[in-house]
Write an enzyme that holds these catalytic residues in place. Structure first.
Site, PDB file in Angstrom:
ATOM      1  N   GLU A 105     -58.781-122.165   8.983  1.00  0.00           N
ATOM      2  CA  GLU A 105     -58.500-123.449   9.641  1.00  0.00           C
ATOM      3  C   GLU A 105     -57.858-123.236  11.010  1.00  0.00           C
ATOM      4  OE1 GLU A 105     -57.824-126.725   6.223  1.00  0.00           O
ATOM      5  OE2 GLU A 105     -56.437-125.045   6.111  1.00  0.00           O
ATOM      6  N   GLU A 125     -59.163-123.002  -1.412  1.00  0.00           N
ATOM      7  CA  GLU A 125     -58.155-123.902  -1.976  1.00  0.00           C
ATOM      8  C   GLU A 125     -58.577-124.537  -3.292  1.00  0.00           C
ATOM      9  OE1 GLU A 125     -57.300-123.568   2.398  1.00  0.00           O
ATOM     10  OE2 GLU A 125     -59.090-123.726   1.154  1.00  0.00           O
TER      11      GLU A 125
END
Length: 697
Positions: A105, A125
């Site tokens: 990210e 995640e």
């Protein structure tokens, strides 16, 4: 130092330095932010490179900060990424080795990305019940397209950088660099230093020819695969937002979904399992830097199902193995089974033919104890009988070289007694593999009273090498897993006596999430195994009561799938469990002879009698110091006994259910006239935790 700052001519290089994977903890985020501000303020700096020291670009969030205020402290990851995007000088992410989660990210917030081949790129995640929470669901589709991005986000699995770089139309990597990554990144940063406007991933559009049809298809597919977990479907929702919403709206929606998932019991269970797996490798009195014994050759005693499976673990890890048997035909059968298993992998494309041949070349066999004396560790996998073990270990004591580790694959027997058959008890340890040993992840490492610390540390490291989840157990009958499963099995038997059928019990437990109910599990493992253990119990613990139904079943020769009949009937060559009228009549006849009037039993009672039987026995294991920590017990059951992952293990489930409620349920179970009232007295540790308002984990 969480990140360093260096000048390479007109390029500032900010290097994350937070071993082992450069987690983006608060100190790291702060150091990167300070580096960006410093570079912005220096007129001589024309471009910025962000990279990672050691063996990772960044593995994402720092797991040590999970659930703490530091995880949200400014600059949080969203703020840091915004700072990168707003930088007036081009920022280049130099990606290598590992680029996952928040690390990916962060790189997506940079203006440019260059990478070396072989880097593992992922947003994992979902594996802890979440979705990417710092823009990953909005930015990744903008550089890879909605479908590729969704596949990565929903699976959480890593993809190699060179594969991603080869995708048509991809905008994730601006360049794949051969040779020195940092030098290549600095050269690239110098090239783009004066280019304006600076490209932003957020400004790219996500296009799809049929978004409504595609995302409905994705929901149907993902929903079928992840029925017990909410996160994968929420990932679909978030990626759909990247197609249909403006970037800022999609980012806000992603955050809303992330926060909602964080509070779900499934997310808590997955995070618990994540930390529990890491905690299991830590042993309180064995320092992490304990010197290890070299293991370059492994000997296995026994070429049966367990011996062959154990051997495959080491062969697959590239370690030479010698298997000892008493008869040549037994050796031949064992080697043939190993070959068949590997050939199956070759046919499925999971193993290359040349790798298969190289692996089998590591295997040798012998009929002589003298031929295994130079092995660094020997693991016996012979019949579960103390006299048989005695004969084996007396031989091993004579032939094994000094310093060799002597391991027993016993599932219930006293490792201290086994060690006493040798003159080197410090070298003896239990290694309880689970069947099939080449598939099951769990390895119970049984620490004897005299087991040396370096032996324990070596076996734990060896378990990691062969990709096992290792859990340390002290010595007791059945260790952690089998001692607990005995109480679970006793309750299953009592449920039959009180009115259930095997199918009713199994269905209730499988609906709760177990991979297999107790009676299907018994048929798979072989009901004669439990029968053999119970016969020993009748002598050793005459006051311990069992349902007679399991013994009656075995007296009928119904040992399970291997005999074509157990608690269920089986058609030749098939594993489908068919409810058996013969078994149900046997149970009914037994009830009549015992004077038991059957009653209706709810699925809720079935599940909680079985699960809380595990919990109560586990509390006793903790009191006795057999298990180091409650989360170790959860790992045993998640990886060895098919406990539902979304429940987090028996101890995690008990904490979630509330220990006060668990204790109240036990009091109700104690009132059942056919049950074991003494067993249902809450273990002292459980009673203490209830009184103090605490929980196991």
């Amino acid at each position: 130092m969480s990140a360093s700052y260096e000048l390479h001519g007109p390029v500032a290089v900010i290097t994350l330095n937070n071993p082992p994977v450069n987690g983006l903890g608060h100190a790291s985020r702060l150091a990167v932010a300070e580096g960006l501000e410093r570079a912005q303020a220096d007129a001589a700096v024309k471009a910025i490179v962000i990279t990672g020291a050691g063996k990772a670009f960044s593995g994402g969030a720092d797991i040590k900060e999970f659930g703490t205020p530091k995880a949200l402290a400014e600059p949080n990851l969203l703020s840091l990424i915004r700072l990168v995007e707003l930088c007036s000088k081009p920022v280049v992410a130099a990606i290598h080795s590992v680029c996952m989660g928040g690390g990916l990210e962060l790189s997506l917030g940079c203006h440019y990305r260059v990478a070396s081949a072989g880097a593992n790129v992922a947003l994992p995640e979902v594996k802890i019940g979440l979705l990417p929470g710092a823009g990953g669901t909005q930015r990744l589709p903008r550089v890879l397209g909605a479908e590729t991005a969704l596949n990565m986000i929903v699976s959480g699995d890593p993809v190699k950088s060179e594969l991603l770089a080869s995708l048509p139309g991809q905008k994730l990597f601006d360049k794949l660099i051969d040779g020195d990554l940092l030098a290549g990144a600095i050269a690239f940063a110098t090239e783009v230093a004066d280019k304006r406007p600076l490209p932003l991933v957020r400004e790219l559009k996500v296009k799809h020819p049929n978004p409504d049809g595609y995302f409905q298809f994705a929901r149907n597919t993902v929903g079928a695969m992840a029925k017990n977990f909410p996160a994968p479907l929420k990932c679909v929702d978030a990626v759909e937002a990247s197609v249909k919403k403006k970037f800022e709206d999609g980012l806000a929606y992603e955050r809303e979904l992330f926060v909602g998932l964080m509070m779900t019991p499934e997310c808590k269970a997955l995070r618990h399992a994540f930390f529990a797996e890491r905690a299991a490798s830590k042993i309180a009195d064995v320092p992490e830097d304990t010197p290890l014994r070299a293991i370059n050759k492994v000997a296995i005693i026994g070429a049966g199902t367990m011996g062959g499976g154990i051997a495959m673990n080491f062969l697959s890890a590239g370690t030479p193995v010698v298997i000892l048997e008493m008869k040549q035909d037994a050796l031949d059968r064992g080697v043939a089974t190993i070959r068949k298993n590997y050939e199956g992998q070759v046919k499925k494309g999971k193993l290359k033919p040349e790798k298969y041949e190289a692996t089998m070349a590591l295997l040798t066999t012998t009929l002589s104890y003298e031929a295994i004396g130079d092995a660094d560790i020997v693991i016996e996998a012979v019949f579960e009988d103390m006299e048989v073990k005695k004969a084996v270990f007396e031989q091993l004591d004579k032939v094994m070289k000094p310093g060799a580790i002597l391991a027993s694959n016993t599932s219930t027997l006293d490792v201290n007694k086994i060690a006493a058959f040798t003159k080197r008890p410090q070298d003896v340890i239990g290694t309880h593999f689970f069947s099939p040993a080449n598939v099951m992840k769990l390895l119970e490492v049984v620490r004897g009273e005299k087991t040396a610390k370096d032996v324990l540390a070596t076996v734990m490291a060896l378990g990691k090498k062969i990709k096992k989840t290792c859990v340390v157990s002290g010595v007791c009958d059945g260790f952690i897993g089998n001692r607990m499963i005995e109480q679970y099995s006793r309750q299953a038997g009592f449920l039959l006596e009180e009115g259930c059928t095997p199918a009713q019990v199994d269905k209730a437990v499988e609906k709760f999430g177990f991979a297999m109910g107790p009676f299907r599990m018994g048929d798979l493992a072989g009901n004669d195994v439990g029968w053999y253990i119970r016969k020993r119990r009748y002598v050793e613990k005459p006051n311990l009561r069992y349902s007679k139904t399991a013994d009656l079943l075995c007296e009928m020769g119904r040992f399970g799938q291997k005999t074509g009949a157990g608690w269920y009937d089986y058609l030749p060559g098939k594993r489908d469990a068919i409810p058996s009228a013969v078994v149900e009549k046997m149970i009914e006849d037994h009830r009549k002879s015992a004077g038991i009037t059957p009653r209706q039993i709810s699925d809720d009672e079935i599940v909680h009698r079985l699960v809380f039987a595990l919990v109560n026995e586990a509390a006793r294991l903790l009191e006795e110091g057999i298990a180091q920590r409650a989360s170790d017990i959860d790992m045993v059951y998640l990886t060895g006994y098919g406990f539902p992952l979304h429940r987090g293990g028996p101890m995690c489930y008990a904490d979630t259910y509330g220990l006060y409620n668990v204790a109240q349920a036990m009091k109700r179970f104690a009132q059942n006239p056919n049950d074991d009232a003494e067993f249902w007295q809450p273990a002292p540790l459980l009673a203490q935790l209830v009184a103090e308002g605490k929980n196991f984990n």
